[in-house]
Design a protein around this motif. Structure first.
Motif, mmCIF file in Angstrom:
data_model
loop_
_atom_site.group_PDB
_atom_site.id
_atom_site.type_symbol
_atom_site.label_atom_id
_atom_site.label_comp_id
_atom_site.label_asym_id
_atom_site.label_seq_id
_atom_site.Cartn_x
_atom_site.Cartn_y
_atom_site.Cartn_z
ATOM 1 N N GLY A 80 0.818 -1.210 0.000
ATOM 2 C CA GLY A 80 0.000 0.000 0.000
ATOM 3 C C GLY A 80 0.850 1.258 0.000
ATOM 4 O O GLY A 80 0.522 2.240 -0.653
ATOM 5 N N ALA A 81 1.962 1.214 0.730
ATOM 6 C CA ALA A 81 2.867 2.369 0.764
ATOM 7 C C ALA A 81 3.478 2.612 -0.614
ATOM 8 O O ALA A 81 3.603 3.760 -1.048
ATOM 9 N N LYS A 82 3.831 1.532 -1.300
ATOM 10 C CA LYS A 82 4.403 1.667 -2.646
ATOM 11 C C LYS A 82 3.385 2.285 -3.608
ATOM 12 O O LYS A 82 3.699 3.235 -4.335
ATOM 13 N N VAL A 83 2.169 1.781 -3.586
ATOM 14 C CA VAL A 83 1.120 2.331 -4.441
ATOM 15 C C VAL A 83 0.844 3.785 -4.057
ATOM 16 O O VAL A 83 0.715 4.664 -4.912
ATOM 17 N N GLY A 84 0.754 4.055 -2.761
ATOM 18 C CA GLY A 84 0.506 5.410 -2.291
ATOM 19 C C GLY A 84 1.581 6.376 -2.730
ATOM 20 O O GLY A 84 1.287 7.504 -3.142
ATOM 21 N N ALA A 85 2.835 5.959 -2.649
ATOM 22 C CA ALA A 85 3.942 6.833 -3.057
ATOM 23 C C ALA A 85 3.848 7.165 -4.549
ATOM 24 O O ALA A 85 4.029 8.323 -4.944
ATOM 25 N N ILE A 86 3.555 6.171 -5.360
ATOM 26 C CA ILE A 86 3.452 6.393 -6.806
ATOM 27 C C ILE A 86 2.280 7.317 -7.124
ATOM 28 O O ILE A 86 2.424 8.304 -7.856
ATOM 29 N N VAL A 87 1.120 7.017 -6.564
ATOM 30 C CA VAL A 87 -0.079 7.821 -6.831
ATOM 31 C C VAL A 87 0.110 9.246 -6.310
ATOM 32 O O VAL A 87 -0.188 10.220 -7.007
ATOM 33 N N GLY A 88 0.596 9.386 -5.087
ATOM 34 C CA GLY A 88 0.783 10.715 -4.502
ATOM 35 C C GLY A 88 1.770 11.556 -5.282
ATOM 36 O O GLY A 88 1.528 12.741 -5.538
ATOM 37 N N PHE A 89 2.887 10.941 -5.661
ATOM 38 C CA PHE A 89 3.905 11.671 -6.425
ATOM 39 C C PHE A 89 3.353 12.127 -7.771
ATOM 40 O O PHE A 89 3.482 13.294 -8.151
ATOM 41 N N LEU A 90 2.716 11.221 -8.500
ATOM 42 C CA LEU A 90 2.229 11.566 -9.837
ATOM 43 C C LEU A 90 1.069 12.560 -9.797
ATOM 44 O O LEU A 90 0.994 13.466 -10.639
ATOM 45 N N MET A 91 0.166 12.414 -8.815
ATOM 46 C CA MET A 91 -0.934 13.389 -8.688
ATOM 47 C C MET A 91 -0.379 14.772 -8.397
ATOM 48 O O MET A 91 -0.788 15.756 -9.019
ATOM 49 N N ALA A 92 0.539 14.869 -7.448
ATOM 50 C CA ALA A 92 1.096 16.175 -7.086
ATOM 51 C C ALA A 92 1.924 16.752 -8.225
ATOM 52 O O ALA A 92 1.857 17.959 -8.497
ATOM 53 N N LEU A 93 2.700 15.918 -8.901
ATOM 54 C CA LEU A 93 3.508 16.400 -10.021
ATOM 55 C C LEU A 93 2.604 16.961 -11.115
ATOM 56 O O LEU A 93 2.859 18.043 -11.653
ATOM 57 N N SER A 94 1.531 16.245 -11.413
ATOM 58 C CA SER A 94 0.586 16.701 -12.432
ATOM 59 C C SER A 94 -0.033 18.040 -12.035
ATOM 60 O O SER A 94 -0.034 18.996 -12.821
ATOM 61 N N TYR A 95 -0.546 18.114 -10.829
ATOM 62 C CA TYR A 95 -1.200 19.334 -10.358
ATOM 63 C C TYR A 95 -0.200 20.484 -10.243
ATOM 64 O O TYR A 95 -0.459 21.591 -10.716
ATOM 65 N N ASP A 96 0.949 20.221 -9.612
ATOM 66 C CA ASP A 96 1.913 21.296 -9.358
ATOM 67 C C ASP A 96 2.499 21.861 -10.649
ATOM 68 O O ASP A 96 2.653 23.076 -10.781
ATOM 69 N N LEU A 97 2.845 21.006 -11.595
ATOM 70 C CA LEU A 97 3.388 21.521 -12.853
ATOM 71 C C LEU A 97 2.332 22.289 -13.649
ATOM 72 O O LEU A 97 2.641 23.306 -14.277
#
Length: 139
Positions: A80-97
Motif C-alpha cells: 500500500g505504501a508503494k502504491v501510495g507513493a506512486i499515486v501521490g507523487f504523480l498526482m502532485a507532479l501533475s497538479y503542481d506543474l
C-alpha cells in the motif's frame, strides 16, 4: 462487504492524511512553502476551511483505496505504501506543474519539492489504507 472495507479504508486513510498533512505542510514545512510562494497575493486563508480540507482528504483517500484494491495490495502495508507513493507523487507532479505553468502559486523550487513530499505523505496513507482494506470490516 467489499463496500464496507472501502468505507473503513477511506475513513482511516482520510484521518491519517488530514493529521499527517497538517504536521507536514502546516507545521514542519510551512516556512519553506511560505518562502517559495509565487507572486500571487493572499494565498493562505485565515482561518483554514477545515471542512473543505477534510472533504479533500476523503476524496484522496477514496481514490487511493480504490487504486490499492484494484492493484491487489490490500493487507500489505508495504504494498500500500508503494502504491501510495506512486499515486501521490504523480498526482502532485501533475497538479503542481500545471499550476506552475498557469499561475503564480509557487516558484519552481516548491513545485518540484511538493511532489516528493506528497509521495511520502501518500506512502504513509497508502500503508494504512492497505492494512484497513485487508482486514474484515465491522458488520
Amino acid at each position: 462487504m467489499k463496500g464496507n472495507r472501502i468505507l473503513v479504508a477511506t475513513l482511516a486513510g482520510a484521518i491519517v492524511a488530514f493529521v499527517l498533512g497538517y504536521l507536514i505542510w502546516g507545521l514542519a514545512l510551512a516556512g519553506f512553502f511560505e518562502s517559495n510562494a509565487g507572486a500571487a497575493l493572499n494565498l493562505m486563508k485565515e482561518p483554514f476551511n477545515l471542512g473543505a480540507i477534510a472533504l479533500g482528504q476523503l476524496a484522496g483517500a477514496l481514490l487511493l483505496a480504490l487504486v490499492i484494491q484494484r492493484w491487489g495490495e490490500g493487507g500489505s502495508a508495504g504494498g500500500g505504501a508503494k502504491v501510495g507513493a506512486i499515486v501521490g507523487f504523480l498526482m502532485a507532479l501533475s497538479y503542481d506543474l500545471t499550476m506552475f505553468g498557469s499561475s503564480n502559486l509557487m516558484n519552481l523550487t516548491a513545485t518540484l519539492v511538493d511532489p516528493l513530499i506528497s509521495g511520502v505523505h501518500f506512502a504513509v496513507v497508502g500503508g494504512v489504507t492497505a492494512v484497513a482494506l485487508g482486514r474484515p470490516a465491522p458488520d
